[in-house]
Motif scaffolding. Structure first.
Motif, short mmCIF file in Angstrom:
data_model
loop_
_atom_site.label_atom_id
_atom_site.label_comp_id
_atom_site.label_asym_id
_atom_site.label_seq_id
_atom_site.Cartn_x
_atom_site.Cartn_y
_atom_site.Cartn_z
N ARG A 106 0.83 -1.19 0.00
CA ARG A 106 0.00 0.00 0.00
C ARG A 106 0.88 1.25 0.00
NH1 ARG A 106 -5.16 -0.41 1.56
NH2 ARG A 106 -5.10 1.69 2.38
N HIS A 107 0.27 2.34 -0.50
CA HIS A 107 0.95 3.63 -0.46
C HIS A 107 0.32 4.55 0.58
CE1 HIS A 107 3.26 2.54 -3.99
NE2 HIS A 107 2.14 2.19 -4.59
N HIS A 161 5.45 -0.01 7.01
CA HIS A 161 4.88 1.17 6.38
C HIS A 161 4.96 2.40 7.28
CE1 HIS A 161 1.23 2.95 4.02
NE2 HIS A 161 2.35 3.57 3.79
N SER A 183 7.49 9.22 3.92
CA SER A 183 6.77 8.44 2.89
C SER A 183 7.63 7.36 2.25
CB SER A 183 6.22 9.36 1.79
OG SER A 183 5.31 10.30 2.34
#
Length: 287
Positions: A92-93, A177, A195
Motif C-alpha cells: 500500500r501507499h 509502512h 513516505s
C-alpha cells in the motif's frame, strides 16, 4: 506458478454472476462466456485488466486437439485461469483502516470458439464468439509486524519531554509502512520515514511532553506494507510541574518572585550573593 511470483490461493473470482475460488495451485476453472452448444470446441481466450509485470494471469483453454466429425460427445467451454502475483503488488501507499484490504482487478475474457469442419477440406471453423466480465479479489497471506519492545519512562513531570523507543520486525520480511503514536492526551504522531517507509527490522524513537498531570496510556501501532497492524501500549504517570529536572527548577521560583515584585535581574543578584556566602562559610571564613 510463474517465476518470481506467488501462486494465489483462495482468491475470490466473480465472473458472469458466479463466484469461484482459486485452489492451492493458484488456478480456478470457470465457465467460458458464450458457450451454448454441446460440442468439442477449440477455444482461444484472452484476458485483459492486468498490468504487465504486476498481476499475471494465464488462460488455459479446454479443448480436444484431435477432434473430428465422429467424436463430438464431449461438452467443453471451461477455462482454467492461473493467477500468479508478485508480493509487492499488494503493498500500500496510504495508511490502511487497520488490516489488509483486498487487491481488486477487473477481469474481461474474450473467447473465440472453433470446431473441426470438413466442408470441402478439414479445418477449424469459427462458430461462436463470447465476452465475459467480472472481477478478482485477492488477499495475500500475511503476518502483521511483531513489536519486539516498547520502552520509555513510566513516571515523569508535566512539561518535560520524554523519549520512547519502538522496535518492530516483520516476519514476512515486508517493509514496515509506518508507526503511529497516540499519547493519551488527544495528540498523536505518525512516522512513515518521509513516505519512504522502513526496512523489515526497524527502530523508531519519538519524544513527547505532557502539559498536565494525569495517568496516560501511550498506544503504538505498527503497520506493514500490506496494511496489517500490531499494537502495544505503555502506561505513564505524569505529576504536576515540580522542582525535579533542570527544566523545572526555575518555574515556581520565578513565579513567586514575580508575585513579590522582584525582577529577574534583582533575583540573580540575590542568588549570586547567597552562593558566595555559602562558599565562604564552607571555607571557614564568614564575613
Amino acid at each position: 506458478m510463474l517465476a518470481g511470483n506467488e501462486a494465489v490461493e483462495n482468491a475470490r473470482v466473480e465472473f458472469n454472476g458466479h463466484v469461484y475460488e482459486t485452489g492451492s495451485d493458484g488456478t480456478v476453472i470457470i465457465n467460458a462466456p458464450g458457450v451454448e452448444q454441446n460440442e468439442e470446441f477449440f477455444i482461444i481466450a484472452t484476458a485483459s485488466g492486468f498490468k504487465e509485470g504486476k498481476t499475471i494471469v494465464t488462460v488455459l483453454s479446454d479443448y480436444d486437439d484431435e477432434a473430428d466429425t465422429t467424436d463430438e460427445t464431449g461438452k467443453t467451454g471451461n477455462l482454467t485461469l492461473e493467477f500468479s502475483i508478485p508480493r509487492w503488488q499488494f503493498y500500500r501507499h496510504l495508511p490502511s483502516p487497520g488490516s489488509q484490504q483486498p487487491l481488486i482487478v477487473d477481469l474481461t475474457l474474450s473467447c473465440i470458439y472453433y470446431v473441426w469442419e470438413y466442408k470441402g477440406y478439414p479445418h477449424w471453423g469459427e462458430v461462436s464468439y463470447g465476452v465475459g466480465s467480472g472481477r478478482l479479489e485477492i488477499l495475500c497471506e500475511n503476518k502483521p509486524p511483531e513489536i519486539i519492545s516498547f520502552t520509555g519512562k513510566t513516571k515523569g513531570r508535566a512539561g518535560v519531554a520524554y523519549e520512547y523507543t519502538v522496535h518492530a520486525v516483520d516476519p514476512d520480511n515486508d517493509p514496515i509502512h509506518l508507526f503511529d503514536f497516540f499519547w493519551g492526551d488527544g495528540r498523536f504522531d505518525t512516522d512513515n520515514n518521509n513516505s519512504r517507509g522502513f526496512p523489515p527490522d526497524a527502530i523508531v524513537k519519538k519524544k513527547h511532553r505532557w502539559k498536565a498531570k494525569g495517568v496516560y496510556t501511550i498506544e503504538v501501532y505498527v503497520e506493514d506494507a500490506l496494511g496489517d497492524r500490531s499494537y502495544a501500549s505503555l502506561e505513564v504517570e505524569i505529576k504536576r510541574r515540580g522542582l525535579t529536572g533542570k527544566q523545572d527548577i526555575p518555574f515556581y521560583v520565578l513565579k513567586i518572585l514575580d508575585k513579590l515584585g522582584i525582577s529577574k535581574v534583582r533575583w540573580m543578584y540575590i542568588f549570586i550573593e547567597i552562593i558566595k556566602r555559602c562558599m565562604m562559610i564552607k571555607d571557614g571564613f564568614p564575613s
